[in-house]
Enzyme design. Structure first.
Site, PDB file in Angstrom:
ATOM      1  N   TYR A   1       0.813  -1.214   0.000  1.00 28.91           N
ATOM      2  CA  TYR A   1       0.000   0.000   0.000  1.00 28.91           C
ATOM      3  C   TYR A   1       0.851   1.271   0.000  1.00 28.91           C
ATOM      4  O   TYR A   1       0.354   2.362  -0.250  1.00 28.91           O
ATOM      5  CB  TYR A   1      -0.959   0.023   1.201  1.00 28.91           C
ATOM      6  CG  TYR A   1      -1.995  -1.079   1.189  1.00 28.91           C
ATOM      7  CD1 TYR A   1      -2.071  -1.977   0.124  1.00 28.91           C
ATOM      8  CD2 TYR A   1      -2.900  -1.233   2.227  1.00 28.91           C
ATOM      9  CE1 TYR A   1      -3.019  -2.995   0.115  1.00 28.91           C
ATOM     10  CE2 TYR A   1      -3.848  -2.247   2.221  1.00 28.91           C
ATOM     11  CZ  TYR A   1      -3.903  -3.134   1.166  1.00 28.91           C
ATOM     12  OH  TYR A   1      -4.838  -4.127   1.156  1.00 28.91           O
TER      13      TYR A   1
ATOM     14  N   LYS B   1       3.874 -15.550   3.190  1.00 27.39           N
ATOM     15  CA  LYS B   1       3.748 -16.324   1.951  1.00 27.39           C
ATOM     16  C   LYS B   1       5.176 -16.680   1.539  1.00 27.39           C
ATOM     17  O   LYS B   1       5.666 -16.295   0.472  1.00 27.39           O
ATOM     18  CB  LYS B   1       3.013 -15.467   0.904  1.00 27.39           C
ATOM     19  CG  LYS B   1       2.702 -16.174  -0.388  1.00 27.39           C
ATOM     20  CD  LYS B   1       1.589 -17.198  -0.261  1.00 27.39           C
ATOM     21  CE  LYS B   1       1.347 -17.900  -1.591  1.00 27.39           C
ATOM     22  NZ  LYS B   1       0.518 -19.119  -1.451  1.00 27.39           N
TER      23      LYS B   1
ATOM     24  N   ASP C   1      -2.607 -18.256   2.623  1.00 29.56           N
ATOM     25  CA  ASP C   1      -3.765 -18.950   2.028  1.00 29.56           C
ATOM     26  C   ASP C   1      -4.327 -19.987   3.000  1.00 29.56           C
ATOM     27  O   ASP C   1      -5.536 -20.131   3.163  1.00 29.56           O
ATOM     28  CB  ASP C   1      -3.395 -19.581   0.673  1.00 29.56           C
ATOM     29  CG  ASP C   1      -2.005 -20.188   0.654  1.00 29.56           C
ATOM     30  OD1 ASP C   1      -1.243 -19.984   1.619  1.00 29.56           O
ATOM     31  OD2 ASP C   1      -1.667 -20.884  -0.320  1.00 29.56           O
TER      32      ASP C   1
ATOM     33  N   ASP D   1      -5.110  -6.594   6.144  1.00 32.95           N
ATOM     34  CA  ASP D   1      -6.319  -5.902   5.718  1.00 32.95           C
ATOM     35  C   ASP D   1      -7.404  -6.925   5.386  1.00 32.95           C
ATOM     36  O   ASP D   1      -8.551  -6.833   5.825  1.00 32.95           O
ATOM     37  CB  ASP D   1      -5.964  -5.061   4.466  1.00 32.95           C
ATOM     38  CG  ASP D   1      -7.090  -4.139   4.050  1.00 32.95           C
ATOM     39  OD1 ASP D   1      -8.068  -4.007   4.805  1.00 32.95           O
ATOM     40  OD2 ASP D   1      -6.988  -3.561   2.952  1.00 32.95           O
TER      41      ASP D   1
ATOM     42  N   ASP E   1     -10.754  -8.433   8.115  1.00 30.62           N
ATOM     43  CA  ASP E   1     -12.173  -8.383   7.757  1.00 30.62           C
ATOM     44  C   ASP E   1     -12.790  -9.781   7.781  1.00 30.62           C
ATOM     45  O   ASP E   1     -13.935  -9.958   8.198  1.00 30.62           O
ATOM     46  CB  ASP E   1     -12.363  -7.759   6.371  1.00 30.62           C
ATOM     47  CG  ASP E   1     -12.504  -6.244   6.453  1.00 30.62           C
ATOM     48  OD1 ASP E   1     -12.187  -5.685   7.527  1.00 30.62           O
ATOM     49  OD2 ASP E   1     -12.915  -5.624   5.461  1.00 30.62           O
TER      50      ASP E   1
END
Ligand code: NAD
Length: 371
Positions: A145, A202, A235, A259, A263
């Site tokens: 970001y 990851k 994942d 992020d 959620d």
């Protein structure tokens, strides 16, 4: 005269903000009185209310007060009144982004807890969500970001017809110190909870993730060997959060993974009005509900103040190290819910009408339950 005094910068903001923050302060005052601690609240303007008063969503006076306080308790900002098509018009959200930046807040903590009394609001089966009580720790100032980005036309972006085509890239970059400091925040949080950290990356694909894992392990081995540490690929984490959510305690990850996962985790509870949050840096920290200013119900005295009250509890844990007192707030909220009291947003068809409370009444119930 209390044996200790803390100065809390209180930022009501817009919409339901002033209504819910009053209840957060009420509960802090009650807990403080028991613990021989006095909280001095200093109210300041932010967001739309500050734009109305002086044209600036983050007045210097507010910033100075925040920087010199022991902690900041914020409600929420924004509303249709300040939605403007003029790109140069000041926006309430600038106040929020500005204060986060000025305080150097690089960590976001979001607790996800299932209250037995509200388990029906989740879309997951009761046996899966029983006992869920975790905190997502998200890095806030690095990663994709904030990395270098570009969009341009060139022949590589051209399609089969040979017309010029677009290309774009974003850069995922982390510096070692950024991973070190977020890892410390996660381990510190774990020591205040169930002493377990899950670090999400990851590593099988990304170089940043390989560095992330190495640094997290070094910080663990050198400074936090008493905390249990596990690694999980992002994942797999997305699956396990749904599959076995009760197994997690503290989950730490980089900005974009955080992020998305925060959620997902928040959705496990199904109740927006219950979600608290903390933003931490190396100085003054900020505590606020995750939801917005709910302009549709502002001024009606019906907003749910529990996320704000739970944010006040996080303030005790993470800013003032009053972990025991924070636990009393959480227990009080749980007791009120177990006794069947609800605000409108968390009531269901089985809630008797006389158990649906207004904002201030709900705050009073929590104070009663503290006793
Ligand atoms: P919202 O979270 O304000 O509201 C979404 C829905 O949830 C509404 O129906 C609202 O009534 C309900 N709701 C939210 N909090 C509640 C509470 N405590 N009790 C009962 N019901 C509650 O989201 P939105 O409508 O998309 O945004 C409204 C404004 O808030 C916008 O201006 C937005 O930019 C701003 N916003 C601010 C923050 C923040 O301050 N951190 C976060 C999100 C949105």
């Amino acid at each position: 005269m209390a044996s200790k005094t803390y100065r809390i910068c209180s930022l009501p903001g817009d919409g339901i903000g002033p209504e819910i923050i009053a209840e957060g302060k009420k509960v802090l005052a009650a807990v403080g009185a028991k613990a021989d601690v006095e909280f001095v609240f200093e109210d300041h303007l932010i967001g739309g209310a500050a734009i109305d008063a002086c044209g600036n969503p983050l007045p210097q006076e507010t910033l100075d007060a925040a920087l010199s306080s022991d902690a900041v308790l914020l409600a929420s900002v924004g509303g249709p009144k300040w939605d403007s098509t003029d790109p140069n018009a000041p926006r309430p959200e600038q106040g929020l982004l500005g204060i986060r930046k000025a305080l150097g807040l690089y960590t976001n903590l979001r607790p996800v807890k299932i209250y037995d009394a509200l388990a029906g609001a989740s879309t997951l089966r009761p046996e899966v969500i029983k006992g869920v009580d975790m905190v997502l720790v998200r890095e806030l100032t690095g990663g994709l970001y904030f990395g270098r980005r570009e969009r341009f036309y060139d022949e590589e972006g051209a399609g089969a017809n040979g017309a010029p085509g677009q290309r774009a890239y974003d850069t995922l970059e982390y510096r070692e110190y950024e991973v070190e400091r977020i890892a410390r925040q996660a381990f510190e949080a774990a020591r205040k909870r169930k002493n377990k950290v899950t670090s999400v990356d990851k590593r099988n694909v990304l170089e940043t993730s390989r560095m992330w894992r190495e640094v997290v392990h070094r910080v663990h081995d050198e400074e936090y060997a008493d905390v249990e540490l596990e690694d999980l690929l992002v994942d797999n984490t997305a699956m396990q959060l749904i599959n076995r959510p009760a197994d997690f305690d503290v989950v730490v990850t980089e900005n974009m993974f955080g992020d998305i996962l925060s959620d997902e985790a928040a959705q496990i509870t199904g109740s927006l009005g219950m979600l608290a949050s903390a933003s931490l840096g190396d100085g003054v920290s900020l505590f606020e509900p995750s939801a917005g200013s709910a302009p549709d119900i502002a001024g009606q005295g019906i907003a749910n103040p529990l996320a704000q009250i739970l944010s006040a509890g996080m303030l005790l844990t993470y800013a003032l190290d009053m972990v025991e007192e924070a636990g009393r707030i959480e227990d009080a909220v749980e007791r009120v819910l177990n006794d069947g009291w609800r605000t409108r947003d968390i009531a269901d068809a089985s809630t008797p009408a006389d158990h649906i409370l207004g904002t201030a009444e709900m705050g009073d119930k929590v104070v009663e339950a503290l006793a």
